[in-house]
Write an enzyme that holds these catalytic residues in place. Sequence first.
Site, PDB file in Angstrom:
ATOM      1  N   HIS A   1       0.958  -1.204   0.042  1.00  0.00           N
ATOM      2  CA  HIS A   1       0.085   0.007   0.061  1.00  0.00           C
ATOM      3  C   HIS A   1       0.930   1.286   0.166  1.00  0.00           C
ATOM      4  O   HIS A   1       1.867   1.561   0.908  1.00  0.00           O
ATOM      5  CB  HIS A   1      -0.895  -0.079   1.415  1.00  0.00           C
ATOM      6  CG  HIS A   1      -1.681   1.337   1.340  1.00  0.00           C
ATOM      7  ND1 HIS A   1      -2.590   1.644   0.356  1.00  0.00           N
ATOM      8  CD2 HIS A   1      -1.706   2.362   2.401  1.00  0.00           C
ATOM      9  CE1 HIS A   1      -3.624   2.507   0.795  1.00  0.00           C
ATOM     10  NE2 HIS A   1      -2.674   3.231   1.714  1.00  0.00           N
TER      11      HIS A   1
ATOM     12  N   GLY B   1       2.577   4.946   4.275  1.00  0.00           N
ATOM     13  CA  GLY B   1       1.940   5.766   5.322  1.00  0.00           C
ATOM     14  C   GLY B   1       0.547   5.134   5.499  1.00  0.00           C
ATOM     15  O   GLY B   1      -0.053   4.751   4.768  1.00  0.00           O
ATOM     16  N   ASP B   2      -0.086   5.878   6.581  1.00  0.00           N
ATOM     17  CA  ASP B   2      -1.497   5.447   6.983  1.00  0.00           C
ATOM     18  C   ASP B   2      -2.133   5.959   5.871  1.00  0.00           C
ATOM     19  O   ASP B   2      -2.067   7.041   5.321  1.00  0.00           O
ATOM     20  CB  ASP B   2      -1.891   5.803   8.333  1.00  0.00           C
ATOM     21  CG  ASP B   2      -0.849   5.135   9.501  1.00  0.00           C
ATOM     22  OD1 ASP B   2      -0.630   4.059   9.231  1.00  0.00           O
ATOM     23  OD2 ASP B   2      -1.010   5.711  10.322  1.00  0.00           O
TER      24      ASP B   2
ATOM     25  N   VAL C   1      -3.140  10.016   5.176  1.00  0.00           N
ATOM     26  CA  VAL C   1      -1.938  10.875   5.466  1.00  0.00           C
ATOM     27  C   VAL C   1      -1.568  11.790   4.329  1.00  0.00           C
ATOM     28  O   VAL C   1      -0.893  12.937   4.557  1.00  0.00           O
ATOM     29  CB  VAL C   1      -0.651   9.975   5.848  1.00  0.00           C
ATOM     30  CG1 VAL C   1      -0.145   9.512   4.818  1.00  0.00           C
ATOM     31  CG2 VAL C   1      -0.040  10.754   6.844  1.00  0.00           C
ATOM     32  N   GLY C   2      -2.132  11.536   3.093  1.00  0.00           N
ATOM     33  CA  GLY C   2      -1.840  12.592   2.195  1.00  0.00           C
ATOM     34  C   GLY C   2      -0.650  12.147   0.908  1.00  0.00           C
ATOM     35  O   GLY C   2      -0.099  12.779   0.237  1.00  0.00           O
ATOM     36  N   LYS C   3      -0.732  10.623   0.977  1.00  0.00           N
ATOM     37  CA  LYS C   3       0.299  10.142  -0.182  1.00  0.00           C
ATOM     38  C   LYS C   3       0.017  10.320  -1.560  1.00  0.00           C
ATOM     39  O   LYS C   3       0.814  10.908  -2.299  1.00  0.00           O
ATOM     40  CB  LYS C   3       0.409   8.435  -0.134  1.00  0.00           C
ATOM     41  CG  LYS C   3       0.797   7.835   1.368  1.00  0.00           C
ATOM     42  CD  LYS C   3       0.743   6.385   1.635  1.00  0.00           C
ATOM     43  CE  LYS C   3      -0.584   5.812   1.360  1.00  0.00           C
ATOM     44  NZ  LYS C   3      -1.476   6.183   2.339  1.00  0.00           N
ATOM     45  N   SER C   4      -1.325  10.325  -2.005  1.00  0.00           N
ATOM     46  CA  SER C   4      -1.710  10.625  -3.435  1.00  0.00           C
ATOM     47  C   SER C   4      -1.581  12.046  -3.603  1.00  0.00           C
ATOM     48  O   SER C   4      -1.080  12.285  -4.761  1.00  0.00           O
ATOM     49  CB  SER C   4      -3.071   9.955  -3.695  1.00  0.00           C
ATOM     50  OG  SER C   4      -2.936   8.629  -3.650  1.00  0.00           O
TER      51      SER C   4
ATOM     52  N   ASP D   1      -1.551   4.017  -4.916  1.00  0.00           N
ATOM     53  CA  ASP D   1      -2.508   3.112  -3.880  1.00  0.00           C
ATOM     54  C   ASP D   1      -2.021   1.825  -3.817  1.00  0.00           C
ATOM     55  O   ASP D   1      -1.792   1.386  -2.674  1.00  0.00           O
ATOM     56  CB  ASP D   1      -4.023   2.976  -4.186  1.00  0.00           C
ATOM     57  CG  ASP D   1      -4.892   2.361  -3.325  1.00  0.00           C
ATOM     58  OD1 ASP D   1      -4.659   2.992  -2.289  1.00  0.00           O
ATOM     59  OD2 ASP D   1      -5.542   1.458  -3.715  1.00  0.00           O
TER      60      ASP D   1
ATOM     61  N   ARG E   1      16.796  14.145  13.365  1.00  0.00           N
ATOM     62  CA  ARG E   1      17.040  15.567  12.891  1.00  0.00           C
ATOM     63  C   ARG E   1      18.145  15.764  12.027  1.00  0.00           C
ATOM     64  O   ARG E   1      18.520  16.969  11.234  1.00  0.00           O
ATOM     65  CB  ARG E   1      17.007  16.680  14.100  1.00  0.00           C
ATOM     66  CG  ARG E   1      15.579  16.504  14.719  1.00  0.00           C
ATOM     67  CD  ARG E   1      15.305  17.596  15.725  1.00  0.00           C
ATOM     68  NE  ARG E   1      15.302  18.684  15.114  1.00  0.00           N
ATOM     69  CZ  ARG E   1      15.390  20.063  15.938  1.00  0.00           C
ATOM     70  NH1 ARG E   1      15.318  19.835  17.435  1.00  0.00           N
ATOM     71  NH2 ARG E   1      15.418  21.022  15.314  1.00  0.00           N
TER      72      ARG E   1
END
Length: 335
Positions: free
Chosen positions: A140, A155-156, A159-162, A179, A245
């Site tokens: 996924h 990512g879950d 979360v904004g991947k696409s 997807d 960081r």
Amino acid sequence: MADSVTIRELVKNTRLTVYYGEEYLDHRRITTPDISRPGLEMTGYFNYYPPERIQLLGITETSFSKKMSHEELLMIMRKMADPQTPCFVVSTGIEPPAELIQAATEQHIPVLGSKQTSSRILSNMSIYLSGVLAKRQSIHGVLVDIYGLGVLITGDSGVGKSETALELIRRGHRLIADDRVDVYQQDEQTLVGEAPKILNHLMEIRGIGIIDVMNLFGAGAVRSQAKIQLIVHLQNWTPDAQFDRLGNADDERQIFDVQVPMISIPVKTGRNLAIIIESAAMNFRARSMGYDATKTFDDNLNSLIQENSKRDEAAEAANEAKTTDDSASATKGKD
């Protein structure tokens, strides 16, 4: 994963010539990516003969066959033309021996040819068959080509991947799969990702629905497959979450037998994830080429510490000298 490949698909994807058996190209199937060079078999040694493999004959095999009598060579070719044998391939533009054609005709086995050398056509067929017949795993995420680097964004859900991938495409990068990414292992160090056929060139954007990236942005905005060289994991930011960081962490994710470098990026309102991922890809490539910004920072920090230490030592030495002079002056005044 495909269980088998037809001879016609092999001919099409490796640019082979059909010498005999055009009508059998769709009936004979290949079930293994392994390819046999029947050198020992030409001498009559059939104790271990893998009939299920493609049989590749090159200059060595055909030169040896010219020293054999017609009856002897026909007997060998008939033994090689097993009912399981998918096809024969003759390399280097060599004309197939008549005995091979006769034996193949009796068993309805296609005989193919190539102008390429044995090593080259062997490599081409192995790469193609290994990719088609390899075991696959669905992941996924979104796979994007960023400056030639295959970046898998995970990512879950939500979360904004696409949406991030869409912004990367607008910036000139290319989509491989959205997807769901079908991944297979090409060799010991290489993973290849591609889109399922049903999702080719398509993306799902919440609030809009399904969009066709190729129609909207052109053919240059998509690729059929890419090597997965970096994983970027998007993670919702929380106050107690710990993120690297300085770039010292060397996180990895294992897919099949390959360890893939992974970077975790916090998702927070106001962060431009597309630019961050683009920069992460460029930084990863720079590190692969030998330039490490983290090492440069460490070197600069160590140099600064050494300079400050020398300055402190010099100041301390000056203070000790001044104290000694003041003590000497006081003693002389008393005298």
